[in-house]
Design an enzyme around this catalytic site. Structure first.
Site, PDB file in Angstrom:
ATOM      1  N   HIS A 239       0.827  -1.218   0.000  1.00 12.32           N
ATOM      2  CA  HIS A 239       0.000   0.000   0.000  1.00 12.32           C
ATOM      3  C   HIS A 239       0.855   1.260   0.000  1.00 12.32           C
ATOM      4  O   HIS A 239       0.536   2.246   0.664  1.00 12.32           O
ATOM      5  CB  HIS A 239      -0.957  -0.004   1.201  1.00 12.32           C
ATOM      6  CG  HIS A 239      -1.994  -1.084   1.110  1.00 12.32           C
ATOM      7  ND1 HIS A 239      -2.768  -1.478   2.162  1.00 12.32           N
ATOM      8  CD2 HIS A 239      -2.365  -1.870   0.068  1.00 12.32           C
ATOM      9  CE1 HIS A 239      -3.578  -2.457   1.776  1.00 12.32           C
ATOM     10  NE2 HIS A 239      -3.339  -2.710   0.510  1.00 12.32           N
ATOM     11  N   HIS A 346      -0.933 -11.779  -0.364  1.00 10.06           N
ATOM     12  CA  HIS A 346      -2.338 -11.372  -0.508  1.00 10.06           C
ATOM     13  C   HIS A 346      -3.091 -12.362  -1.394  1.00 10.06           C
ATOM     14  O   HIS A 346      -2.496 -13.249  -1.996  1.00 10.06           O
ATOM     15  CB  HIS A 346      -2.461  -9.938  -1.021  1.00 10.06           C
ATOM     16  CG  HIS A 346      -1.825  -9.688  -2.372  1.00 10.06           C
ATOM     17  ND1 HIS A 346      -2.433 -10.048  -3.557  1.00 10.06           N
ATOM     18  CD2 HIS A 346      -0.650  -9.098  -2.729  1.00 10.06           C
ATOM     19  CE1 HIS A 346      -1.665  -9.673  -4.574  1.00 10.06           C
ATOM     20  NE2 HIS A 346      -0.566  -9.111  -4.109  1.00 10.06           N
ATOM     21  N   HIS A 350     -10.389  -9.740  -6.136  1.00  8.80           N
ATOM     22  CA  HIS A 350     -11.601  -9.376  -5.391  1.00  8.80           C
ATOM     23  C   HIS A 350     -12.680  -8.988  -6.384  1.00  8.80           C
ATOM     24  O   HIS A 350     -12.388  -8.701  -7.551  1.00  8.80           O
ATOM     25  CB  HIS A 350     -11.297  -8.204  -4.440  1.00  8.80           C
ATOM     26  CG  HIS A 350     -10.561  -7.061  -5.089  1.00  8.80           C
ATOM     27  ND1 HIS A 350     -11.208  -6.068  -5.783  1.00  8.80           N
ATOM     28  CD2 HIS A 350      -9.232  -6.778  -5.197  1.00  8.80           C
ATOM     29  CE1 HIS A 350     -10.307  -5.214  -6.254  1.00  8.80           C
ATOM     30  NE2 HIS A 350      -9.102  -5.611  -5.931  1.00  8.80           N
ATOM     31  N   ARG A 408       3.576  -6.855  -9.545  1.00  9.77           N
ATOM     32  CA  ARG A 408       2.168  -7.270  -9.531  1.00  9.77           C
ATOM     33  C   ARG A 408       1.594  -6.931 -10.894  1.00  9.77           C
ATOM     34  O   ARG A 408       1.972  -5.912 -11.488  1.00  9.77           O
ATOM     35  CB  ARG A 408       1.371  -6.559  -8.420  1.00  9.77           C
ATOM     36  CG  ARG A 408      -0.133  -6.855  -8.464  1.00  9.77           C
ATOM     37  CD  ARG A 408      -0.920  -6.444  -7.205  1.00  9.77           C
ATOM     38  NE  ARG A 408      -0.993  -5.020  -6.970  1.00  9.77           N
ATOM     39  CZ  ARG A 408      -0.257  -4.363  -6.084  1.00  9.77           C
ATOM     40  NH1 ARG A 408       0.613  -5.002  -5.333  1.00  9.77           N
ATOM     41  NH2 ARG A 408      -0.380  -3.057  -5.930  1.00  9.77           N
TER      42      ARG A 408
HETATM   43  N1  GLY Z   1      -5.779  -1.136  -5.630  1.00  8.17           N
HETATM   44  C1  GLY Z   1      -6.389  -1.922  -4.649  1.00  8.17           C
HETATM   45  C2  GLY Z   1      -6.332  -3.339  -4.982  1.00  8.17           C
HETATM   46  O1  GLY Z   1      -5.661  -3.721  -5.903  1.00  8.17           O
HETATM   47  O2  GLY Z   1      -6.981  -4.147  -4.388  1.00  8.17           O
HETATM   48 MN    MN Z   2      -5.125  -2.527  -7.551  1.00  4.15          MN
HETATM   49 MN    MN Z   3      -7.297  -4.885  -6.792  1.00  8.25          MN
END
Ligand code: GLY
Ligand code: MN
Ligand code: MN
Length: 429
Positions: A239, A346, A350, A408
């Site tokens: 973050h 993570h 989502h 990522r």
């Molecule tokens: N930018 C927030 C996420 O990737 O979940």
């Molecule tokens: Mn994101």
């Molecule tokens: Mn995201």
């Protein structure tokens, strides 16, 4: 504002599910930045989904069992002086004429009028936890109705969480919603492409952020979340939003940025070398994450369990990390005991929609959610090799040459009737 018919259809769909209950939805409060200065107003997503009404200090009541007033809005009344300071209001008449309320009242009359819509309901649908003081209001009404229950023999004997009936509706997007999501995706794609052209050693992360958000703003949209522009070892901070480092030769740049258009969001991540060329190690990690992402995306199709996406990404990443001797041992054990977590901490995505981390269930006890057409989700695996990385016990130390690499790759994916459509495919990877 979306077509009023669609909001009405949503309310009707919800009312069909609550039968003889009454549902209560509260608008979002105005958020204070500091001393008398407010953030831009952001309506509560549930409230907006059902009403399209974009003002604070409002309450929507859905009472399908009521003879005439099935949809009631409590709103701020017209007030010339207040509107001069804070903006125009629809007012009580506008709530009916523009937003299709069967009846509307000034918000100040809530305490007096609300019981009428509750006393014949068998239950209340409401979500606790967004607004403490309104939670207490709902509880007080309930308590009073229960105290007088013996006199009537009617009234709500339970409060159910409205999320449970509303969020499955929000999870499957309509054509209108998809049009807005495509718009947000396209503008975010353009912003990422502009950023990739603009990035080079010597520039500051915030300059890239400005280029991205310039594109959002020019198209009438706003950042969906604080843009992450993370170069070098900052790419290992999930973050990171300081965005104040000067980029160096041989840096990777991880950009996680997306815009919101009429409250519908895009969420894209790309990682690329600022000087145009990967180092050997960066290339290896990048290719691994890309493979994980492509294979995970191929798991997005109707009927497939949601959990397959994450499982697929994890397996590809673990196999790759084992090939590189960054993880050793039995692959099944590494996966089961999550020994990969120092590298990948993570989940792989989502739901996406009116909220960036949108509503909707992922797992029903032992059973995963099954994908269905109209759902939109992100697929965003990564590998983050912090300069300070500490592998779990029994795993090797990470050689220096890998440290500080963070990658990522994130796309927004629509489940279609046949398979999937990547809404954000326009940014190269
Ligand atoms: N930018 C927030 C996420 O990737 O979940
Ligand atoms: Mn994101
Ligand atoms: Mn995201």
């Amino acid at each position: 504002m979306t077509n009023p018919t669609e909001y009405r259809q949503r309310r009707e769909q919800l009312m069909a599910k609550i039968g003889s209950g009454t549902a209560i939805f509260r608008s979002a409060p105005t958020a204070v930045m500091h001393n008398d200065v407010e953030y831009a107003y952001r309506q509560d997503s549930d409230f907006f989904y059902l009403t399209g009404f974009n003002e604070a200090a409002a309450v929507a009541v859905l009472a399908p069992h009521h003879e005439e007033h099935k949809f009631v809005l409590f709103v701020q009344p017209k007030d010339l002086e207040k509107e001069t300071w804070h903006g125009y209001r629809a007012g009580v008449e506008g709530a009916k004429e523009l937003y299709g309320a069967d009846e509307a009242f000034p918000i100040a009359e809530l305490a007096e009028k609300l019981p009428k819509y509750l006393e014949k309901a068998d239950r209340i649908y409401y979500h606790f936890g967004r607004d403490r003081s309104f939670d207490q209001t709902v509880l007080n009404h309930w308590q009073r109705l229960m105290a007088t229950y013996p006199k009537r023999g009617t009234g709500p004997t339970a409060i159910e969480d409205s999320n449970i009936i509303l969020h499955p509706m929000r999870l499957v997007k309509s054509e209108t919603e998809l049009a807005l999501m495509r718009k947000a995706a396209n503008i975010s794609v353009a912003a990422h492409n502009r950023a990739q052209e603009f990035a080079k050693p010597g520039r500051y992360e915030y300059e890239i952020q400005a280029e991205i958000e310039h594109t959002f703003g020019l198209n009438g949209c706003t950042p969906a979340y604080p843009s992450i522009v993370a170069s070098g070892y900052n790419s290992c901070v999930l973050h990171y939003i300081e965005n104040n480092r000067q980029m160096q030769e041989n840096d990777l740049l991880l950009i996680d940025a997306g815009c919101a258009c009429d409250y519908y969001n895009a969420d894209i991540t790309r990682t690329f070398p600022v000087s145009g060329k990967f180092t050997a190690e960066q290339q290896i990690i990048y290719d691994l994450v890309l493979q994980a992402q492509l294979q995970a995306i191929s798991q997005v199709y109707p009927g497939n369990p949601y959990s397959k996406i994450h499982e697929t990404a994890v397996r590809v990443l673990v196999e790759g990390l084992m090939d590189l001797k960054l993880l050793v041992g039995d692959i099944e054990e590494i996966i089961k005991e999550e020994k990969y977590k120092p590298f990948y901490m993570h989940r792989t995505g989502h739901w996406l929609g009116l909220d960036v981390h949108d509503v909707g269930v992922y797992q029903y006890g032992e059973n995963p959610q099954v994908l269905q057409a109209g759902q939109v989700l992100t697929v965003e695996p990564g590998i983050y090799i912090s300069p300070y990385i500490k592998p779990v016990e029994g795993q090797p130390e990470v050689p220096e040459k890998w440290r500080g690499i963070g990658v990522r790759i994130e796309d927004d994916v629509l489940v279609t009737l046949e398979s999937q459509e990547v809404l954000t495919a326009g940014v190269p990877k």
